[in-house]
Design a protein around this motif. Sequence first.
Motif, PDB file in Angstrom:
ATOM      1  N   ALA A 183     -24.307  23.948  15.618  1.00 11.51           N
ATOM      2  CA  ALA A 183     -24.563  22.688  16.703  1.00 11.51           C
ATOM      3  C   ALA A 183     -24.164  21.482  16.007  1.00 11.51           C
ATOM      4  CB  ALA A 183     -26.003  22.873  17.107  1.00 11.51           C
ATOM      5  N   LEU A 184     -23.338  20.493  16.929  1.00 13.04           N
ATOM      6  CA  LEU A 184     -22.818  19.617  16.118  1.00 13.04           C
ATOM      7  C   LEU A 184     -23.754  18.356  16.537  1.00 13.04           C
ATOM      8  CD1 LEU A 184     -18.942  20.100  16.869  1.00 13.04           C
ATOM      9  CD2 LEU A 184     -20.263  19.980  14.778  1.00 13.04           C
ATOM     10  N   VAL A 185     -24.984  18.478  16.210  1.00 15.83           N
ATOM     11  CA  VAL A 185     -25.953  17.483  16.593  1.00 15.83           C
ATOM     12  C   VAL A 185     -26.546  16.367  15.272  1.00 15.83           C
ATOM     13  CG1 VAL A 185     -27.112  18.849  18.200  1.00 15.83           C
ATOM     14  CG2 VAL A 185     -27.625  19.176  15.939  1.00 15.83           C
ATOM     15  N   ALA A 186     -25.888  16.666  14.146  1.00 16.64           N
ATOM     16  CA  ALA A 186     -26.244  15.963  13.015  1.00 16.64           C
ATOM     17  C   ALA A 186     -25.291  14.507  13.140  1.00 16.64           C
ATOM     18  CB  ALA A 186     -26.056  16.405  11.675  1.00 16.64           C
ATOM     19  N   THR A 187     -25.515  13.791  12.532  1.00 16.05           N
ATOM     20  CA  THR A 187     -24.787  12.333  12.638  1.00 16.05           C
ATOM     21  C   THR A 187     -23.393  12.694  12.046  1.00 16.05           C
ATOM     22  OG1 THR A 187     -25.569  11.962  10.216  1.00 16.05           O
ATOM     23  CG2 THR A 187     -26.676  11.036  11.994  1.00 16.05           C
ATOM     24  N   GLU A 188     -22.313  11.853  12.074  1.00 10.85           N
ATOM     25  CA  GLU A 188     -21.053  11.887  11.550  1.00 10.85           C
ATOM     26  C   GLU A 188     -20.987  12.086  10.190  1.00 10.85           C
ATOM     27  OE1 GLU A 188     -17.837   9.853  13.699  1.00 10.85           O
ATOM     28  OE2 GLU A 188     -16.556   9.911  11.445  1.00 10.85           O
ATOM     29  N   ALA A 189     -22.037  11.256   9.468  1.00 11.91           N
ATOM     30  CA  ALA A 189     -22.089  10.949   8.215  1.00 11.91           C
ATOM     31  C   ALA A 189     -22.742  12.419   7.658  1.00 11.91           C
ATOM     32  CB  ALA A 189     -22.926  10.094   7.718  1.00 11.91           C
ATOM     33  N   ASP A 190     -23.892  12.858   8.223  1.00 19.26           N
ATOM     34  CA  ASP A 190     -24.253  14.433   7.722  1.00 19.26           C
ATOM     35  C   ASP A 190     -23.157  15.617   8.116  1.00 19.26           C
ATOM     36  OD1 ASP A 190     -26.350  13.383   6.747  1.00 19.26           O
ATOM     37  OD2 ASP A 190     -27.744  13.985   8.330  1.00 19.26           O
ATOM     38  N   THR A 191     -22.481  15.344   9.070  1.00 15.76           N
ATOM     39  CA  THR A 191     -21.435  16.471   9.436  1.00 15.76           C
ATOM     40  C   THR A 191     -20.221  16.258   8.246  1.00 15.76           C
ATOM     41  OG1 THR A 191     -21.561  15.941  11.691  1.00 15.76           O
ATOM     42  CG2 THR A 191     -19.381  17.153  11.137  1.00 15.76           C
ATOM     43  N   ARG A 192     -19.901  15.087   7.900  1.00 15.21           N
ATOM     44  CA  ARG A 192     -18.847  15.020   6.736  1.00 15.21           C
ATOM     45  C   ARG A 192     -19.380  15.638   5.478  1.00 15.21           C
ATOM     46  NH1 ARG A 192     -14.445  11.888   7.669  1.00 15.21           N
ATOM     47  NH2 ARG A 192     -14.635  10.676   9.969  1.00 15.21           N
TER      48      ARG A 192
END
Length: 387
Positions: A367-376
């Motif tokens: 689920a792409l719900v984390a922030t962009e920084a956390d996604t990176r």
Amino acid sequence: MKLNPVLEAARDYPFAKLMEIKRQREAAGRRVLDFSMGDPREPTPAFLRDAMKAAVPEISSYPSVKGGAKLRGAIAGYVQRRFGVPLDPETHVLPLNGTKEGIFTTHLALIDPASSKKTVVCFEPAYPVYAQGAAYAGATHHAIRLTREQRFRPDPAALDPALLDRTALMWINYPHNPTGAEADAALFAQLRALARKHDFVLASDECYADLCFGTPSPSVLVPADAPRFENVLAFHSCSKRSSMTGYRSGFVAGDPRLIAALTRFRPAVGVATPDFVQAAAAAAWSDDAHVTGVVATYRRRRELLLDLFRRKGWQHDGGAATFYIWWRVPPGFRDSVELAEKLLELDLLLTPGSWLGSGGEQHVRFALVATEADTRLAIERLEKFPS
Ligand SMILES: Cc1ncc(COP(=O)(O)O)c(C=O)c1O
């Protein structure tokens, strides 16, 4: 006293289990990046927060189940703009305290547990609340497995007529949690025809309707052959479209006979939407501009992750909608649980597909719900996975 046995069976609500694992790791001082639940951590647009604050009254009274004319009008306006379907705000629309609440209570309102026509058909993997609603209502839950080969869509021609005769309620959910698959108008039309022929309620959970990255998804309400919405209900939500999960606001629209039944039922439960939440929801349904920003945010994260998938040779088996990536378990892992456990060793929390019903054993939901920084950060950890 012996408690409701359904409570015992519900003890293992999958997400409660996940949260416990996360809690334990965090208690041990680790920072777990959470991609498990569909709870966006995006700021609610300021104009929606302001709309709510401005509506908080000095004297508070009970809200009405039917909701105010402003909210019902805003909902009808949205459905007209988005799907081209004219609704009567008086008879076709009812506010909900989130689609989850609406899904659950609809079982209680519409199903007669003493009748032989009390089957609830769901297509799995699925959002677990359809099965839970059926269980608490004393209905018979019947799950039909969706497959990758059929792009996670049911085949109407393969549905057993005897089953459909016993069916009270059928849940469909497009764009689909957990796969991101989409339906088309032809599938909806076929299912609507079956709902009329076999006299069951076709309930379409459309809470991700506006999170599409290709073509806009259709609604079951599009009345090519069902202008009166006979036996049809569509459920929509402010949660994802407007980043308002905490407001608990959505709506159900469709067959006026069913809307009237839900309106009669709901006062018993006390699920009328507070007036100040209605004010924010009315502002949300009246505006489309803010949704463009929400979609752009998820599109960016999705592209970052799918880029990694391309580099690693991993497969997303779902469609181009929702904020979910349906990750096929790569060779070398037994199943979805083993993959999720290995990912937890990297402090990445994802949902094993098998927790979302049959048909999910060979996928993990991202689920792409984390922030962009956390996604990176997650992508960095995954670059070396499996080591
Ligand atoms: C398929 C599906 N339906 C309903 C919901 C609940 O949405 P709401 O926040 O409107 O209750 C979710 C939430 O994740 C969902 O994935």
